[in-house]
Design a protein around this motif. Structure first.
Motif: not given
Ligand code: CA
Ligand code: CA
Length: 175
Positions: A31-32, A35, A37-38, A40-41
């Motif tokens: 999830d970078a 969590p 903000v999908p 930027d995964d």
């Protein structure tokens, strides 16, 4: 690690099936640290571990690495990785794991206060008798009351807290 330093994230995926069946279509996501903000995964890339049949079998350890070019972000970061796959019966299987790192730098000061009644010790770590909801602690009439206040800075930037006595209010629990 300093803010902006190279960040290498690695992932190990194994098969924990109790019946020993292989897992297909294995994928890993990260999830970078964001969590909500999908977009930027991260999609870590498979490196090694398979015997060549494309199935994650019991005993294999598949090694993934996040795409190159990542840099440490300031402050404490929390990454959640998710491994997905399909069982031999076609059912989705998944597992998650998380890792923290401190990217250094400063994060804005964030003040937090916790109030307690007759805390067992000054730090209020044990038997803290708060008043977060009704009915709160039961005290006999006339019981001496000591109000304690714990003040935290949840950021990494220094802060100079002060208590404004005029704004400290007592409310009856449930009242
Ligand atoms: Ca994200
Ligand atoms: Ca295999």
């Amino acid at each position: 690690m300093p803010t902006g330093s190279p960040l290498v994230l690695t992932y190990l995926v194994t098969n924990a099936s109790s019946d020993g069946s292989p897992i297909s279509s294995v994928q890993v996501f990260d999830d970078a640290g964001t969590p909500g903000v999908p977009g930027d995964d991260l999609a870590p890339i498979y490196q090694s571990g398979d015997d060549g049949d494309g199935l994650l079998e019991v005993g294999e350890v598949w090694f993934f690495v996040a795409p190159a070019g990542l840099e440490a972000r300031a402050g404490v970061q929390r990454h959640v990785a998710t491994a997905l796959g399909l069982s031999s019966a076609g059912n989705a299987v998944d597992d998650t794991d998380l890792v923290y790192y401190n990217g250094g730098g400063t994060t804005p000061a964030s003040i937090r206060i916790e109030k307690a009644i007759n805390a067992a010790d000054r730090r209020g770590r044990r038997r803290r008798r708060g008043c977060r909801g009704a009915p709160g602690p039961t005290l006999l009439v006339g019981t001496p009351i000591t109000w304690t206040y714990l003040v935290f800075n949840d950021g990494s930037e220094a802060a100079a807290p002060r208590l404004d006595r005029g704004r400290l209010r007592h409310r009856r629990c449930g009242g």
